[in-house]
Scaffold this motif. Structure first.
Motif, PDB file in Angstrom:
ATOM      1  N   GLY A  39       3.802   2.619  -1.499  1.00  0.00           N
ATOM      2  CA  GLY A  39       2.866   1.514  -1.374  1.00  0.00           C
ATOM      3  C   GLY A  39       2.736   0.763  -2.700  1.00  0.00           C
ATOM      4  N   ILE A  40       2.777  -0.571  -2.632  1.00  0.00           N
ATOM      5  CA  ILE A  40       2.564  -1.415  -3.813  1.00  0.00           C
ATOM      6  C   ILE A  40       1.424  -2.365  -3.477  1.00  0.00           C
ATOM      7  CG2 ILE A  40       3.567  -3.079  -5.410  1.00  0.00           C
ATOM      8  CD1 ILE A  40       6.308  -1.956  -4.710  1.00  0.00           C
ATOM      9  N   LEU A  41       0.301  -2.174  -4.142  1.00  0.00           N
ATOM     10  CA  LEU A  41      -0.912  -2.933  -3.828  1.00  0.00           C
ATOM     11  C   LEU A  41      -1.375  -3.686  -5.063  1.00  0.00           C
ATOM     12  CD1 LEU A  41      -3.274  -3.695  -2.022  1.00  0.00           C
ATOM     13  CD2 LEU A  41      -4.325  -1.481  -2.544  1.00  0.00           C
ATOM     14  N   ILE A  42      -1.299  -5.024  -5.014  1.00  0.00           N
ATOM     15  CA  ILE A  42      -1.746  -5.841  -6.132  1.00  0.00           C
ATOM     16  C   ILE A  42      -2.669  -6.941  -5.611  1.00  0.00           C
ATOM     17  CG2 ILE A  42       0.305  -5.377  -7.506  1.00  0.00           C
ATOM     18  CD1 ILE A  42       1.392  -8.049  -6.786  1.00  0.00           C
ATOM     19  N   ARG A  43      -3.241  -7.675  -6.567  1.00  0.00           N
ATOM     20  CA  ARG A  43      -4.240  -8.686  -6.189  1.00  0.00           C
ATOM     21  C   ARG A  43      -3.646  -9.729  -5.253  1.00  0.00           C
ATOM     22  NH1 ARG A  43      -5.568 -13.152  -9.027  1.00  0.00           N
ATOM     23  NH2 ARG A  43      -4.517 -12.359 -10.889  1.00  0.00           N
ATOM     24  N   ASP A  44      -2.564 -10.339  -5.637  1.00  0.00           N
ATOM     25  CA  ASP A  44      -1.877 -11.289  -4.761  1.00  0.00           C
ATOM     26  C   ASP A  44      -0.465 -11.519  -5.287  1.00  0.00           C
ATOM     27  OD1 ASP A  44      -1.595 -13.842  -6.379  1.00  0.00           O
ATOM     28  OD2 ASP A  44      -3.755 -13.508  -6.550  1.00  0.00           O
ATOM     29  N   PHE A  45       0.332 -12.194  -4.478  1.00  0.00           N
ATOM     30  CA  PHE A  45       1.726 -12.427  -4.829  1.00  0.00           C
ATOM     31  C   PHE A  45       2.003 -13.900  -5.124  1.00  0.00           C
ATOM     32  CE2 PHE A  45       1.768  -8.456  -2.494  1.00  0.00           C
ATOM     33  CZ  PHE A  45       2.618  -7.675  -3.248  1.00  0.00           C
ATOM     34  N   SER A  91      -6.393   2.738   3.242  1.00  0.00           N
ATOM     35  CA  SER A  91      -6.508   3.559   4.451  1.00  0.00           C
ATOM     36  C   SER A  91      -5.268   3.427   5.318  1.00  0.00           C
ATOM     37  CB  SER A  91      -7.756   3.151   5.246  1.00  0.00           C
ATOM     38  OG  SER A  91      -8.931   3.391   4.507  1.00  0.00           O
ATOM     39  N   ALA A  92      -4.745   2.201   5.410  1.00  0.00           N
ATOM     40  CA  ALA A  92      -3.516   1.992   6.186  1.00  0.00           C
ATOM     41  C   ALA A  92      -2.341   2.726   5.544  1.00  0.00           C
ATOM     42  CB  ALA A  92      -3.217   0.493   6.292  1.00  0.00           C
ATOM     43  N   PHE A  93      -2.280   2.698   4.211  1.00  0.00           N
ATOM     44  CA  PHE A  93      -1.235   3.451   3.505  1.00  0.00           C
ATOM     45  C   PHE A  93      -1.354   4.951   3.813  1.00  0.00           C
ATOM     46  CE2 PHE A  93      -0.466   0.300  -0.254  1.00  0.00           C
ATOM     47  CZ  PHE A  93       0.288  -0.503   0.591  1.00  0.00           C
ATOM     48  N   ALA A  94      -2.584   5.434   3.843  1.00  0.00           N
ATOM     49  CA  ALA A  94      -2.802   6.856   4.128  1.00  0.00           C
ATOM     50  C   ALA A  94      -2.291   7.210   5.529  1.00  0.00           C
ATOM     51  CB  ALA A  94      -4.282   7.196   4.003  1.00  0.00           C
ATOM     52  N   GLN A  95      -2.546   6.343   6.506  1.00  0.00           N
ATOM     53  CA  GLN A  95      -2.095   6.594   7.875  1.00  0.00           C
ATOM     54  C   GLN A  95      -0.568   6.622   7.956  1.00  0.00           C
ATOM     55  OE1 GLN A  95      -3.958   3.582  10.277  1.00  0.00           O
ATOM     56  NE2 GLN A  95      -6.029   4.280   9.804  1.00  0.00           N
ATOM     57  N   ARG A  96       0.056   5.851   7.100  1.00  0.00           N
ATOM     58  CA  ARG A  96       1.523   5.802   7.099  1.00  0.00           C
ATOM     59  C   ARG A  96       2.129   6.872   6.201  1.00  0.00           C
ATOM     60  NH1 ARG A  96      -0.602   1.345   8.610  1.00  0.00           N
ATOM     61  NH2 ARG A  96       0.476  -0.176   9.928  1.00  0.00           N
ATOM     62  N   ARG A  97       1.288   7.671   5.574  1.00  0.00           N
ATOM     63  CA  ARG A  97       1.705   8.818   4.781  1.00  0.00           C
ATOM     64  C   ARG A  97       2.711   8.420   3.703  1.00  0.00           C
ATOM     65  NH1 ARG A  97       4.487  12.411   7.332  1.00  0.00           N
ATOM     66  NH2 ARG A  97       3.777  14.177   6.129  1.00  0.00           N
ATOM     67  N   ILE A  98       2.328   7.423   2.890  1.00  0.00           N
ATOM     68  CA  ILE A  98       3.202   6.991   1.801  1.00  0.00           C
ATOM     69  C   ILE A  98       3.453   8.142   0.840  1.00  0.00           C
ATOM     70  CG2 ILE A  98       2.520   4.565   1.946  1.00  0.00           C
ATOM     71  CD1 ILE A  98       0.648   5.064  -0.453  1.00  0.00           C
ATOM     72  N   ASP A  99       4.586   8.067   0.134  1.00  0.00           N
ATOM     73  CA  ASP A  99       4.951   9.104  -0.829  1.00  0.00           C
ATOM     74  C   ASP A  99       4.413   8.816  -2.224  1.00  0.00           C
ATOM     75  OD1 ASP A  99       6.318  10.430   1.142  1.00  0.00           O
ATOM     76  OD2 ASP A  99       8.279   9.644   0.578  1.00  0.00           O
ATOM     77  N   GLY A 100       4.078   7.553  -2.505  1.00  0.00           N
ATOM     78  CA  GLY A 100       3.580   7.180  -3.828  1.00  0.00           C
ATOM     79  C   GLY A 100       2.891   5.830  -3.761  1.00  0.00           C
ATOM     80  N   LEU A 101       2.141   5.510  -4.818  1.00  0.00           N
ATOM     81  CA  LEU A 101       1.357   4.273  -4.834  1.00  0.00           C
ATOM     82  C   LEU A 101       1.399   3.641  -6.213  1.00  0.00           C
ATOM     83  CD1 LEU A 101      -0.811   2.343  -3.518  1.00  0.00           C
ATOM     84  CD2 LEU A 101      -2.532   3.943  -4.417  1.00  0.00           C
ATOM     85  N   ILE A 102       1.661   2.330  -6.254  1.00  0.00           N
ATOM     86  CA  ILE A 102       1.514   1.524  -7.465  1.00  0.00           C
ATOM     87  C   ILE A 102       0.416   0.518  -7.160  1.00  0.00           C
ATOM     88  CG2 ILE A 102       2.619  -0.071  -9.077  1.00  0.00           C
ATOM     89  CD1 ILE A 102       5.304   1.202  -8.319  1.00  0.00           C
TER      90      ILE A 102
END
Length: 341
Positions: free
Chosen positions: A69-75, A115-126
């Protein structure tokens, strides 16, 4: 297969290839200890049948979804796009699929995406979190229980961090502007609860103190990194009876707002006002006159973040959290000059 026919299974692949079910499984799951001839037979069968692995079943067996998962303010910022593009390329090369999302400065949306990342069982997060001090966000990240890299946020003692030295950047800018003769410099930046804004604010205040100047509080405008905020605050600054002689756009998205406000006021850069921007290389180089810039190599940050994340998820990097720091470089261009008296 199509036309309503049943989806091919791994048993179909094994039968077509003339190998055991175990061999077919080991090829599909990328085990290296498979005879080359057997591997080619299985791969040919996969292509012929149009077989696609069941990702859910695979992740249940391996306890890995091979997603990051890569979660930032905006792209919308070229700087963030540069970072995300490099990360996506390097992770994909290693067999990982990045899930990119932006929360648009809304903590509630950030929580929902986590929460959506958790449901998809991501392996890592940035993640570039919307607040260093929000306990709900920190707790939600912690419950993911995956390797996490905080992107330009305060180290929390638990996760890896990649951070820009914004403090040094503002020090460089203020030294440069003070040498040009500026004494009324305005800083536009985000809210104090995130590290980049906090470092810029503290360095800005210190620079005035070190120069023996009294900082006019009207020249420090904080609250958001958006272009809209920058435009609104610049319009207000330029309407002051004793307006600033220079403006620092202290956020990667803020320069367009500053430029719009200056144009609306009918002012000329750098004759009437000097401008310095945070990283925005395309606009800084294309705008006339070209804009002095505090440059951060977000591509290099992407490389380092990718290597660190891969090391964590693959188990080749262990031990306590790491903090990777990146410098800012002042690139002098045409948008700054001695204040016009």
């Amino acid at each position: 297969m199509n036309g309503g026919m049943p989806k091919p299974t791994i048993k179909d692949v094994a039968l077509e290839a003339g190998v055991s079910l175990g061999t077919a499984s080991r090829v599909i799951n990328r085990f290296s200890d498979v005879n080359v001839e057997m591997r080619l037979r299985v791969e040919r069968a996969i292509r012929k049948l149009g077989y696609t692995p069941d990702a859910v079943a695979q992740s249940m067996r391996s306890r890995s979804t091979r997603t990051i998962g890569i979660l930032i303010r905006d792209f919308s910022s070229p700087a963030f796009v540069s970072f995300a593009t490099v990360v996506q390329s390097l992770l994909y090369r290693e067999g990982y699929v990045p899930l990119l999302a932006g929360y648009a400065d809304e903590p509630r949306r950030e929580l929902e995406i986590l929460s959506a990342f958790a449901q998809r069982r991501i392996d890592g997060l940035i993640v570039t979190t919307s607040s260093d001090s929000d306990a709900r966000l920190a707790d939600t990240r912690r419950k993911l229980a995956v390797p996490t890299i905080l992107f330009d946020r305060d180290p929390d003692g638990e996760q890896d961090t990649i951070a820009v030295d914004h403090r040094s950047g503002i020090q460089q800018v203020m030294t440069y502007l003070l040498k040009l003769g500026h004494r009324r410099v305005a800083l536009l930046t985000g809210a104090h609860h995130v590290r980049p804004a906090r470092e810029r604010i503290e360095a800005f205040i210190k620079a005035h103190h070190d120069a023996g100047l009294v900082l006019d509080p009207m020249l420090l405008r904080t609250g958001s990194f958006t272009a809209e905020f920058a435009e609104q605050q610049s319009v207000d600054l330029l309407a002051l009876p004793n307006r600033p002689t220079a403006i620092i756009a202290g956020g990667v998205n803020m320069l367009p707002g500053v430029l719009l406000a200056i144009r609306a006021a009918g002012l000329s850069i750098p004759k009437d006002i000097s401008v310095v921007s945070s990283t925005n290389p395309e606009l800084c180089e294309l705008f006339m006159p070209t804009v002095t810039e505090l440059r951060v190599d977000y591509g290099a940050m992407g490389v380092e973040a990718s290597q660190l994340m891969l090391g964590r998820v693959q188990g080749t990097i262990k031990g306590p959290p790491r903090i990777l720091r990146f410098d800012t470089t002042l690139i002098e261009r045409e948008s700054c000059a001695p204040p016009h008296v």
